[in-house]
Design a protein around this motif. Structure first.
Motif, mmCIF file in Angstrom:
data_model
loop_
_atom_site.group_PDB
_atom_site.id
_atom_site.type_symbol
_atom_site.label_atom_id
_atom_site.label_comp_id
_atom_site.label_asym_id
_atom_site.label_seq_id
_atom_site.Cartn_x
_atom_site.Cartn_y
_atom_site.Cartn_z
ATOM 1 N N LEU A 1 -54.553 -12.533 23.701
ATOM 2 C CA LEU A 1 -53.706 -13.246 22.735
ATOM 3 C C LEU A 1 -53.520 -14.705 23.138
ATOM 4 N N GLY A 2 -53.355 -14.952 24.422
ATOM 5 C CA GLY A 2 -53.251 -16.333 24.891
ATOM 6 C C GLY A 2 -54.521 -17.115 24.632
ATOM 7 N N ALA A 3 -55.670 -16.463 24.880
ATOM 8 C CA ALA A 3 -56.951 -17.123 24.624
ATOM 9 C C ALA A 3 -57.142 -17.387 23.138
ATOM 10 N N ALA A 4 -56.672 -16.466 22.301
ATOM 11 C CA ALA A 4 -56.770 -16.669 20.851
ATOM 12 C C ALA A 4 -55.961 -17.889 20.424
ATOM 13 N N GLY A 5 -54.783 -18.052 20.992
ATOM 14 C CA GLY A 5 -53.978 -19.220 20.665
ATOM 15 C C GLY A 5 -54.632 -20.514 21.105
ATOM 16 N N ILE A 6 -55.237 -20.491 22.281
ATOM 17 C CA ILE A 6 -55.913 -21.691 22.777
ATOM 18 C C ILE A 6 -57.113 -22.041 21.899
ATOM 19 N N VAL A 7 -57.890 -21.039 21.531
ATOM 20 C CA VAL A 7 -59.073 -21.280 20.703
ATOM 21 C C VAL A 7 -58.663 -21.742 19.306
ATOM 22 N N ALA A 8 -57.585 -21.163 18.758
ATOM 23 C CA ALA A 8 -57.113 -21.601 17.443
ATOM 24 C C ALA A 8 -56.629 -23.047 17.498
ATOM 25 N N ALA A 9 -55.950 -23.416 18.566
ATOM 26 C CA ALA A 9 -55.517 -24.813 18.715
ATOM 27 C C ALA A 9 -56.724 -25.737 18.852
ATOM 28 N N GLN A 10 -57.752 -25.270 19.540
ATOM 29 C CA GLN A 10 -58.963 -26.065 19.669
ATOM 30 C C GLN A 10 -59.627 -26.262 18.309
ATOM 31 N N ALA A 11 -59.686 -25.218 17.495
ATOM 32 C CA ALA A 11 -60.272 -25.344 16.154
ATOM 33 C C ALA A 11 -59.466 -26.327 15.318
ATOM 34 N N GLY A 12 -58.143 -26.241 15.418
ATOM 35 C CA GLY A 12 -57.308 -27.191 14.687
ATOM 36 C C GLY A 12 -57.522 -28.613 15.160
ATOM 37 N N VAL B 1 -67.181 -22.300 15.283
ATOM 38 C CA VAL B 1 -67.186 -21.257 16.319
ATOM 39 C C VAL B 1 -65.758 -20.897 16.718
ATOM 40 N N SER B 2 -64.914 -21.905 16.880
ATOM 41 C CA SER B 2 -63.523 -21.637 17.257
ATOM 42 C C SER B 2 -62.789 -20.880 16.163
ATOM 43 N N ALA B 3 -63.061 -21.211 14.898
ATOM 44 C CA ALA B 3 -62.392 -20.530 13.790
ATOM 45 C C ALA B 3 -62.820 -19.068 13.686
ATOM 46 N N VAL B 4 -64.037 -18.747 14.104
ATOM 47 C CA VAL B 4 -64.495 -17.353 14.092
ATOM 48 C C VAL B 4 -64.015 -16.611 15.329
ATOM 49 N N LEU B 5 -63.963 -17.290 16.459
ATOM 50 C CA LEU B 5 -63.608 -16.654 17.716
ATOM 51 C C LEU B 5 -62.111 -16.339 17.830
ATOM 52 N N ALA B 6 -61.263 -17.178 17.248
ATOM 53 C CA ALA B 6 -59.810 -16.980 17.382
ATOM 54 C C ALA B 6 -59.333 -15.648 16.800
ATOM 55 N N PRO B 7 -59.714 -15.263 15.574
ATOM 56 C CA PRO B 7 -59.274 -13.950 15.074
ATOM 57 C C PRO B 7 -59.841 -12.785 15.873
ATOM 58 N N ALA B 8 -61.079 -12.938 16.382
ATOM 59 C CA ALA B 8 -61.661 -11.855 17.179
ATOM 60 C C ALA B 8 -60.865 -11.654 18.466
ATOM 61 N N LEU B 9 -60.483 -12.744 19.109
ATOM 62 C CA LEU B 9 -59.666 -12.626 20.318
ATOM 63 C C LEU B 9 -58.281 -12.069 20.003
ATOM 64 N N ALA B 10 -57.717 -12.467 18.861
ATOM 65 C CA ALA B 10 -56.398 -11.949 18.479
ATOM 66 C C ALA B 10 -56.459 -10.441 18.231
ATOM 67 N N LEU B 11 -57.529 -9.968 17.607
ATOM 68 C CA LEU B 11 -57.674 -8.520 17.389
ATOM 69 C C LEU B 11 -57.871 -7.786 18.704
ATOM 70 N N ALA B 12 -58.576 -8.416 19.639
ATOM 71 C CA ALA B 12 -58.760 -7.788 20.939
ATOM 72 C C ALA B 12 -57.453 -7.726 21.711
ATOM 73 N N GLY B 13 -56.508 -8.590 21.394
ATOM 74 C CA GLY B 13 -55.236 -8.616 22.091
ATOM 75 C C GLY B 13 -54.174 -7.717 21.517
ATOM 76 N N LEU B 14 -54.522 -6.845 20.588
ATOM 77 C CA LEU B 14 -53.517 -5.980 19.967
ATOM 78 C C LEU B 14 -53.191 -4.741 20.779
ATOM 79 N N GLY B 15 -53.844 -4.523 21.892
ATOM 80 C CA GLY B 15 -53.587 -3.342 22.714
ATOM 81 C C GLY B 15 -52.287 -3.457 23.491
ATOM 82 N N ASP B 16 -51.967 -2.414 24.246
ATOM 83 C CA ASP B 16 -50.729 -2.373 25.016
ATOM 84 C C ASP B 16 -50.906 -2.732 26.485
#
Length: 112
Positions: free
Chosen positions: A90-101, A67-82
């Protein structure tokens, strides 16, 4: 990307494929099983080192990592706005990616 680095990556991938294919062909010609370690793979991945079947903590770690491995890229894509909110994504994506790791590291360390 650098053309030389890309060429090295493609050549390495082709060499690994050729090596794997030649091993598989030799196994087919001799009639030996391809890889007995791949039988019951999910049960062995989700099980504790002393158990032959899946355990609840093992399943929790495996599903949590998936779940974390799928959620991290989705959050990163959502964080590409201005906007300011995109930085939170983007911060949440980093946290979720660290959790998956962390899940995968714990799973790898629990194997023998």
């Amino acid at each position: 990307m650098n053309p030389i680095a890309m060429t090295v990556l493609v050549a390495t991938a082709l060499a690994l494929f050729g090596y794997s294919a030649s091993r598989r062909i030799r196994l087919l010609l001799t009639g030996a099983p391809a890889n007995a370690r791949l039988e019951h793979l999910f049960d062995r991945m989700a099980g504790a080192p002393d158990h032959r079947t899946a355990t609840l903590p093992g399943l929790a770690i495996l599903y949590g990592a998936a779940v974390s491995a799928v959620l991290a890229p989705a959050l990163a894509l959502a964080g590409l706005g201005d906007s300011d909110v995109s930085q939170y994504f983007l911060g949440a994506a980093g946290i979720v990616a660290a959790q998956a790791g962390g899940h995968l590291l714990f799973w790898a360390l629990s194997l023998r």
